[in-house]
Structure formats: structure tokens, C-alpha cells
Design a protein around this motif. Sequence first.
Motif, PDB file in Angstrom:
ATOM      1  N   GLU A  69     -15.489 -19.107   2.474  1.00 57.71           N
ATOM      2  CA  GLU A  69     -16.079 -18.045   3.287  1.00 57.71           C
ATOM      3  C   GLU A  69     -15.503 -18.073   4.693  1.00 57.71           C
ATOM      4  O   GLU A  69     -15.054 -19.110   5.174  1.00 57.71           O
ATOM      5  N   ASN A  70     -15.546 -16.909   5.355  1.00 60.59           N
ATOM      6  CA  ASN A  70     -15.050 -16.775   6.724  1.00 60.59           C
ATOM      7  C   ASN A  70     -13.657 -17.377   6.882  1.00 60.59           C
ATOM      8  O   ASN A  70     -13.430 -18.224   7.738  1.00 60.59           O
ATOM      9  N   GLY A 122     -12.330 -12.687   5.700  1.00 57.41           N
ATOM     10  CA  GLY A 122     -13.424 -12.450   4.779  1.00 57.41           C
ATOM     11  C   GLY A 122     -13.689 -13.638   3.893  1.00 57.41           C
ATOM     12  O   GLY A 122     -13.592 -14.787   4.319  1.00 57.41           O
ATOM     13  N   THR A 123     -14.020 -13.361   2.627  1.00 60.24           N
ATOM     14  CA  THR A 123     -14.404 -14.388   1.662  1.00 60.24           C
ATOM     15  C   THR A 123     -13.460 -14.324   0.461  1.00 60.24           C
ATOM     16  O   THR A 123     -13.170 -13.247  -0.049  1.00 60.24           O
ATOM     17  N   ALA A 124     -13.020 -15.504   0.026  1.00 56.31           N
ATOM     18  CA  ALA A 124     -12.133 -15.590  -1.141  1.00 56.31           C
ATOM     19  C   ALA A 124     -12.782 -16.456  -2.202  1.00 56.31           C
ATOM     20  O   ALA A 124     -13.523 -17.399  -1.881  1.00 56.31           O
ATOM     21  N   PHE A 160     -10.508 -11.455  -3.071  1.00 58.91           N
ATOM     22  CA  PHE A 160     -10.816 -11.532  -1.651  1.00 58.91           C
ATOM     23  C   PHE A 160     -11.650 -10.325  -1.276  1.00 58.91           C
ATOM     24  O   PHE A 160     -11.334  -9.205  -1.668  1.00 58.91           O
ATOM     25  N   VAL A 161     -12.729 -10.544  -0.541  1.00 56.96           N
ATOM     26  CA  VAL A 161     -13.537  -9.450  -0.006  1.00 56.96           C
ATOM     27  C   VAL A 161     -13.326  -9.445   1.501  1.00 56.96           C
ATOM     28  O   VAL A 161     -13.717 -10.391   2.196  1.00 56.96           O
ATOM     29  N   ALA A 162     -12.646  -8.407   1.986  1.00 61.80           N
ATOM     30  CA  ALA A 162     -12.241  -8.343   3.392  1.00 61.80           C
ATOM     31  C   ALA A 162     -13.317  -7.696   4.264  1.00 61.80           C
ATOM     32  O   ALA A 162     -13.847  -6.642   3.936  1.00 61.80           O
TER      33      ALA A 162
END
Length: 169
Positions: A69-70, A122-124, A160-162
Motif C-alpha cells: 500500500e501507498n 497507490g496500492t499494488a 495496481f490501483v492508482a
Amino acid sequence: MKFKALLLAAALSTSALAFAQESKKFGPPAGNAVIGDTYGGGIASNAESKAVSVEKLSKKLKKDNKKAENIAVKGKVTDVCEKKGCWLTIQTEDNSQFFVKMKDYAFFVPTALKGKNVVLEGTAERKVTSVDEQKHYAEDAKKPQAEIDAITAPKEEIRFVANGIKVVD
């Protein structure tokens, strides 16, 4: 009475024209994706300097139980959704790709982003993508039908959520 009918007809015509104009707006946003352009919530001022390579991200996900995260990642965009600009793919060091979606579907990117280097924040995570979902994204990317038909098995990949994306070169 005729005046009210004429007024109603004029209002309906104007509404129809407005909806027709609105429908032209669907699709990826316009823009040339030049260095410094940001999309989404933006990225932290130090994101570019702390960004990891895709290879390091992959190692981190294997070590940290499949989620990070982050995190900021730097990579080259290889594809952008041509329908809306709602997803993109990033090339990895081994010439495979990982998939990027926009957080909460809150922003889109222009197709001009293809071929540009970006920093994503973001989060991967490592995730198994179903055959149906893979085919859906292949159709969005306007892949040939033979390539879509060749998708026959789920695959594990980096997703990935950007929160934000910045063009860096």
C-alpha cells in the motif's frame, strides 16, 4: 395552448441536443500527456524520487504477502483503454506487463499516455485474473479476435490501483 406546445417542443429539442453533445464526451479525455501532467489525486512531491522499479515491486509483493500500500512505481505505459481511458498497462523489466486501474473509477487518462514513462502512486497486489476479465480488457484494447480467443486460463499478475499518475518523461 399552442404557445405551451411550441415551448414544450423547443425545450425537448434543446434537451435532445444537449444529450447528443454529452454522448460525444464519452471516451478517454483529450490531452497530449506531456511531462509534468498529472491525473487523479496527483502524487506526493517526493513520489518520483521514492518510486521503485517494477522489478522491485514484484519482489516486494512476493515478500510482503502479495500486497503493498501507498507505494510509488515508475514504468512505461504500453497500453491505455481506448473506450474511456479507465485502465492502462505498464511494461516490466522482463517485457511482461502489469495492469493499472484508477481508484474508485474516479479519473481517466488520455490515450496519448501510451509510450510515456509515468510514476504511479497507490496500492499494488498479486491477483488472479479470470478468463472473462482478461477477455473483457482485451476487447477494450481492441485486440484481434484470435488473441482474445487464445485467452483460456486465469493468470496471476500484479494489479495496481492508482490514486494518481504523473508523466515524467
